[in-house]
Design a protein around this motif. Structure first.
Motif, PDB file in Angstrom:
ATOM      1  N   ASP A  83     111.299  14.852  52.079  1.00 12.94           N
ATOM      2  CA  ASP A  83     110.926  16.266  52.105  1.00 12.94           C
ATOM      3  C   ASP A  83     110.384  16.639  50.727  1.00 12.94           C
ATOM      4  O   ASP A  83     111.106  17.137  49.862  1.00 12.94           O
ATOM      5  CB  ASP A  83     112.130  17.139  52.454  1.00 12.94           C
ATOM      6  CG  ASP A  83     111.737  18.585  52.787  1.00 12.94           C
ATOM      7  OD1 ASP A  83     110.718  19.056  52.248  1.00 12.94           O
ATOM      8  OD2 ASP A  83     112.455  19.229  53.577  1.00 12.94           O
ATOM      9  N   ASP A 115     108.413  18.929  49.533  1.00  9.28           N
ATOM     10  CA  ASP A 115     108.430  20.326  49.074  1.00  9.28           C
ATOM     11  C   ASP A 115     109.828  20.747  48.623  1.00  9.28           C
ATOM     12  O   ASP A 115     109.991  21.369  47.566  1.00  9.28           O
ATOM     13  CB  ASP A 115     107.949  21.263  50.184  1.00  9.28           C
ATOM     14  CG  ASP A 115     106.437  21.243  50.343  1.00  9.28           C
ATOM     15  OD1 ASP A 115     105.746  20.800  49.406  1.00  9.28           O
ATOM     16  OD2 ASP A 115     105.953  21.679  51.402  1.00  9.28           O
ATOM     17  N   TRP A 164     110.819  19.009  45.405  1.00  5.68           N
ATOM     18  CA  TRP A 164     110.156  19.673  44.270  1.00  5.68           C
ATOM     19  C   TRP A 164     110.916  20.938  43.875  1.00  5.68           C
ATOM     20  O   TRP A 164     111.180  21.164  42.684  1.00  5.68           O
ATOM     21  CB  TRP A 164     108.717  20.008  44.654  1.00  5.68           C
ATOM     22  CG  TRP A 164     108.000  20.881  43.660  1.00  5.68           C
ATOM     23  CD1 TRP A 164     107.349  20.483  42.529  1.00  5.68           C
ATOM     24  CD2 TRP A 164     107.864  22.302  43.720  1.00  5.68           C
ATOM     25  NE1 TRP A 164     106.827  21.567  41.876  1.00  5.68           N
ATOM     26  CE2 TRP A 164     107.121  22.697  42.578  1.00  5.68           C
ATOM     27  CE3 TRP A 164     108.278  23.288  44.630  1.00  5.68           C
ATOM     28  CZ2 TRP A 164     106.795  24.030  42.325  1.00  5.68           C
ATOM     29  CZ3 TRP A 164     107.958  24.612  44.373  1.00  5.68           C
ATOM     30  CH2 TRP A 164     107.227  24.979  43.235  1.00  5.68           C
ATOM     31  N   ARG A 206     105.191  29.955  45.594  1.00  5.19           N
ATOM     32  CA  ARG A 206     105.511  28.742  46.356  1.00  5.19           C
ATOM     33  C   ARG A 206     107.018  28.646  46.592  1.00  5.19           C
ATOM     34  O   ARG A 206     107.459  28.299  47.697  1.00  5.19           O
ATOM     35  CB  ARG A 206     105.007  27.509  45.612  1.00  5.19           C
ATOM     36  CG  ARG A 206     105.267  26.198  46.346  1.00  5.19           C
ATOM     37  CD  ARG A 206     104.734  24.998  45.583  1.00  5.19           C
ATOM     38  NE  ARG A 206     105.081  23.756  46.257  1.00  5.19           N
ATOM     39  CZ  ARG A 206     104.895  22.530  45.744  1.00  5.19           C
ATOM     40  NH1 ARG A 206     104.340  22.406  44.535  1.00  5.19           N
ATOM     41  NH2 ARG A 206     105.253  21.446  46.426  1.00  5.19           N
ATOM     42  N   LEU A 229     109.053  28.636  50.215  1.00  9.15           N
ATOM     43  CA  LEU A 229     110.022  27.612  50.594  1.00  9.15           C
ATOM     44  C   LEU A 229     111.384  28.227  50.927  1.00  9.15           C
ATOM     45  O   LEU A 229     112.063  27.786  51.860  1.00  9.15           O
ATOM     46  CB  LEU A 229     110.163  26.592  49.466  1.00  9.15           C
ATOM     47  CG  LEU A 229     108.984  25.634  49.307  1.00  9.15           C
ATOM     48  CD1 LEU A 229     109.063  24.887  47.977  1.00  9.15           C
ATOM     49  CD2 LEU A 229     108.958  24.639  50.463  1.00  9.15           C
TER      50      LEU A 229
END
Length: 434
Positions: free
Chosen positions: A175, A177, A180, A412, A416
């Motif tokens: 995963d 994203d 991160w 971002r 998320l």
């Protein structure tokens, strides 16, 4: 039933409600100057306990605020269940693979002590009692960051409980994203129960503190600026202007060097031409003793902090820092950055262009002193060349995630958060939505 009354039937760990003996002590954060109201405290027994708690909180419409021992608390916890993860204390070192598996409750000092037996090191900050997971979730500035970047850069995997109460293993492959976001975006996206991190070779470390009377601060500052201008990545040098209660003001230089003593002394030659110091405890040391350099308190207490990133430490900035007494602050600390911090980093913070970090700290012994500390911090920050951006782990309770991240990064992170936790079940110290 309001969702907290049945917690004891949901988890195996200790549950404390407002009327229970010990509740007030259990809910208090590390910084005693921060008031932390919560509806209940749960000390999870293990990851299964965490998963059961999150499922229960989600179904009851409650939030879960996660803290091993309360570092970085902001008090934004009204009506939440405070989840203590201190009992998630698994620690395994893989010397051949140079990896560590670290439970959410494990402090940095434990990792350093075990890694040192194998000539390895994690990426420790100044305090040995702060959890590795908490630092990594905030990005993390380390003694060895000039050589290896953010603490989060070394994290290779997370074990989490997501907002639906599912246990998952998250990597860049499973995963990208979420991985991160977890590497420095804060604790808003999942409950981390353990992480895996790379360890780094440290067969020899030279470190310690040199301390002078404050009258020598201009000469020490000049030497500091010249040393850091030419320092290799293996050398990290901090400068501290100090004024402890009941003592005369002092100036200190704190050092770590990933190498031998002769190499360090060559690089630090300018310090040896300064006036005779009050003390000099630099030596070859095991990485398990790095916490002794600044000797930060290892027990909770009150404090008011402010962090900034400096775009330069020129003549004007140096003059501003030395123009007035340190008091009412306890310390004015300058940390040299640069090196690996300037290189690409697939984390929310990304690379750091600013060459120095500034950390201002005072103790609010009474309301008048608290106000004086805040005023002094604000005045210094406004007078110095600061970028307006700061590491997440340097934020104080009056600041938000918007003070740490660029607008693009924050957008971002918010996306998320909405995708992974639309009901805002999991609450970080610095929520990305406000």
């Amino acid at each position: 039933m309001n969702g907290v009354d049945t917690l004891s039937s949901v988890v195996r760990g200790r549950v404390l409600l407002p009327d229970d003996p010990g509740f007030d002590a259990a809910r208090r954060p590390w910084n005693r100057a921060v008031e932390q109201p919560v509806a209940a405290v749960v000390e999870a027994a293990d990851a299964d306990d965490v998963a059961a708690l999150v499922r229960h909180a989600r179904s009851a419409g409650l939030g879960v605020a996660v803290q091993p021992n309360g570092h970085g608390a902001t008090g934004r916890t009204e009506g939440t269940i405070l989840l203590r993860t201190g009992r998630l204390d698994t620690l395994r070192i893989d010397p051949a693979g140079r990896r560590a598996r670290v439970g959410a409750g494990v402090p940095s000092g434990r990792v350093q002590a075990l890694a040192a037996r194998h000539g390895l090191t994690g990426l420790p900050g100044s305090s040995p009692v702060v959890s590795v997971t908490g630092v990594a979730l905030g990005g993390g500035l380390s003694w060895f960051g000039r050589a290896y970047g953010w603490v989060a850069d070394s994290v290779t995997a997370f074990d989490i409980v997501d907002a639906e109460g599912r246990q998952r293993h998250v990597t860049a492959e499973t995963d990208a994203d979420l991985f991160w976001a977890l590497r420095g975006g804060g604790g808003d996206f999942a409950v981390v129960t353990a992480l895996e991190t790379a360890l780094h070779p440290a067969p020899r470390v030279y470190g310690g503190r040199v301390l002078w009377r404050a009258e020598h601060a201009p000469e020490v500052m000049d030497a500091y600026r010249r040393i850091t201008a030419a320092a290799p990545d293996e050398l990290t040098v901090w400068l501290d202007l100090l004024h402890f209660s009941g003592a005369e003001p002092m100036v200190a230089v704190d050092v770590t060097y990933l190498g031998d003593e002769s190499g360090a002394r060559d690089l630090l030659g300018r310090l040896h031409r300064l006036p005779r110091p009050l003390s000099d405890n630099r030596r070859i040391m095991p990485v398990s003793e790095l916490g002794t350099i600044t000797a930060e308190p290892t027990t909770p207490g009150p404090g008011i902090s402010r962090g900034e990133l400096l775009t330069e430490l020129d003549d004007g900035a140096a003059k501003t820092l030395l123009a007035d007494p340190v008091a009412p602050l306890l310390s004015v600390q300058i940390r040299h950055l640069g090196g690996a911090f300037t290189r690409p980093s697939d984390t929310p913070h990304g690379p750091l262009a600013e060459p120095y970090a500034l950390y201002l700290f005072g103790i609010p012994t009474d309301p008048a002193t608290a106000e004086a500390v805040t005023v002094r911090q604000r005045a210094l920050a406004h007078a110095l060349p600061v970028s307006g951006r700061k590491p997440l782990t340097f934020l104080n309770p009056g600041e938000t995630a918007a003070d740490a991240f660029t607008p693009t990064t924050l957008a971002r992170l918010r996306d998320l958060k909405h995708r992974h936790d639309p009901h805002d079940t999991i609450r970080g110290n610095f929520p990305v939505h406000g």
